[in-house]
Motif scaffolding. Structure first.
Motif, mmCIF file in Angstrom:
data_model
loop_
_atom_site.group_PDB
_atom_site.id
_atom_site.type_symbol
_atom_site.label_atom_id
_atom_site.label_comp_id
_atom_site.label_asym_id
_atom_site.label_seq_id
_atom_site.Cartn_x
_atom_site.Cartn_y
_atom_site.Cartn_z
ATOM 1 N N CYS A 82 32.392 37.705 28.445
ATOM 2 C CA CYS A 82 32.453 37.833 29.896
ATOM 3 C C CYS A 82 31.119 38.332 30.424
ATOM 4 C CB CYS A 82 33.572 38.789 30.311
ATOM 5 S SG CYS A 82 33.262 40.509 29.849
ATOM 6 N N ILE A 86 31.853 43.072 34.428
ATOM 7 C CA ILE A 86 33.300 43.312 34.436
ATOM 8 C C ILE A 86 33.829 43.856 33.112
ATOM 9 C CG2 ILE A 86 33.736 41.602 36.255
ATOM 10 C CD1 ILE A 86 34.820 39.705 34.041
ATOM 11 N N THR A 87 32.940 44.260 32.222
ATOM 12 C CA THR A 87 33.416 44.744 30.918
ATOM 13 C C THR A 87 34.256 46.008 31.053
ATOM 14 O OG1 THR A 87 31.297 45.888 30.595
ATOM 15 C CG2 THR A 87 31.555 43.726 29.557
ATOM 16 N N ASP A 89 36.046 46.952 33.583
ATOM 17 C CA ASP A 89 37.336 46.540 34.150
ATOM 18 C C ASP A 89 38.245 45.982 33.066
ATOM 19 O OD1 ASP A 89 36.714 47.043 36.927
ATOM 20 O OD2 ASP A 89 35.506 45.227 36.915
ATOM 21 N N LEU A 90 37.727 45.034 32.287
ATOM 22 C CA LEU A 90 38.558 44.368 31.291
ATOM 23 C C LEU A 90 39.025 45.332 30.199
ATOM 24 C CD1 LEU A 90 36.878 40.861 30.838
ATOM 25 C CD2 LEU A 90 38.730 41.562 32.370
ATOM 26 N N MET A 147 32.620 35.664 35.173
ATOM 27 C CA MET A 147 33.270 36.540 36.143
ATOM 28 C C MET A 147 34.726 36.144 36.405
ATOM 29 S SD MET A 147 31.137 38.945 37.025
ATOM 30 C CE MET A 147 31.676 39.581 38.625
ATOM 31 N N HIS A 201 41.676 46.394 40.080
ATOM 32 C CA HIS A 201 40.266 46.387 39.686
ATOM 33 C C HIS A 201 39.430 45.429 40.540
ATOM 34 C CE1 HIS A 201 39.985 48.962 36.051
ATOM 35 N NE2 HIS A 201 41.289 48.779 36.021
ATOM 36 N N PHE A 203 39.991 42.195 41.421
ATOM 37 C CA PHE A 203 40.006 40.763 41.124
ATOM 38 C C PHE A 203 40.898 40.026 42.119
ATOM 39 C CE2 PHE A 203 38.491 42.473 37.188
ATOM 40 C CZ PHE A 203 37.798 41.464 36.544
ATOM 41 N N GLU A 219 39.524 36.286 39.155
ATOM 42 C CA GLU A 219 38.076 36.254 39.291
ATOM 43 C C GLU A 219 37.582 37.400 40.158
ATOM 44 O OE1 GLU A 219 37.093 33.347 42.997
ATOM 45 O OE2 GLU A 219 37.648 32.319 41.136
ATOM 46 N N LYS A 220 36.316 37.718 39.986
ATOM 47 C CA LYS A 220 35.702 38.809 40.755
ATOM 48 C C LYS A 220 34.317 38.401 41.194
ATOM 49 C CE LYS A 220 35.460 43.852 40.527
ATOM 50 N NZ LYS A 220 35.580 45.043 39.686
#
Length: 220
Positions: A82, A86-87, A89-90, A147, A201, A203, A219-220
């Motif tokens: 990714c 966004i790491t 977040d994930l 993303m 988060h 998205f 998606e973000k």
């Protein structure tokens, strides 16, 4: 940010189950990791998800490893690529999904399917980065920048009504799941824990779109 992958966890193969004892030995806090794209991972991606015309620098991407549960309650090893943005977040989302035993069937690099969306979706494989255009257009997908992420895609297909009133469903094998009034395993819906966490988060969920529905997509 999360720790680098431990030597013990590095021996675990994505897409396979690990025992509670193995997790305990490594430590649950060490089972959700993020790294820069190593040469070995890049060799898997090169010419597939990371195509020759890819415009996103390799340095903008990250390799993420997590644990997730399947419907049988087995602990599975998951991996994805990714965007570095966004790491965090994930990692937080997948930690919480794992703690709740939320079912995700499979999560391996889309390169295992030659970076071809359709066989990956048919295998119900959750994935993120893939440098590609939106189907039927010259517009880059948000997956191209890493993303966007698709979760349990077979059961949460892309659905759009054509001008003639018929439904386009992708993957086609997910057509039986286009009727969201039905109850079935792996279903994403408004109020579902996975949907809730991604929205918290920041998205956007494709299930909220009006002109079409992409139930698997965040998606973000």
């Amino acid at each position: 940010m999360a720790m680098m992958m431990s030597l013990a966890m590095a021996t675990w193969k994505a897409g396979e189950a690990v025992s509670e004892n193995e997790v305990a030995q490594v430590g649950i806090e060490n089972c959700f990791t993020v790294e820069e794209i190593s040469d070995s991972v890049f060799q898997v991606m090169k010419g597939k998800s990371y195509k020759d015309n890819c415009t996103i620098p390799r340095g903008e991407l990250r390799y993420v490893r997590v644990l997730h549960k399947n419907l049988r309650g087995e602990t599975m090893v998951g991996e994805l690529v990714c965007n570095k943005a966004i790491t965090a977040d994930l990692l937080d989302i997948f930690r919480k999904l794992y703690a709740a035993s939320y079912p995700i069937e499979r999560m391996v690099l889309i390169d295992n399917y030659n970076a071809d969306d359709n066989p990956s979706m048919e295998a119900n494989n959750s994935s993120a980065f893939n440098f590609r255009f939106v189907a039927g257009t010259k517009k880059l997908s948000n997956h191209s920048s890493g993303m966007a992420i698709d979760i349990n895609p077979l059961y949460n297909p892309y659905v759009k009504q054509r001008a003639d009133g018929t439904l386009y469903v992708s993957p086609e094998k997910g057509r039986m799941y286009a009727d969201r009034s039905k109850a079935f395993d792996y279903k994403l819906y408004d109020g579902d824990l996975c949907v809730k966490l991604f929205k918290e988060h920041g998205f956007t969920w494709g299930g909220d779109w009006q002109s079409l529905k992409d139930y698997q997509h965040f998606e973000k």
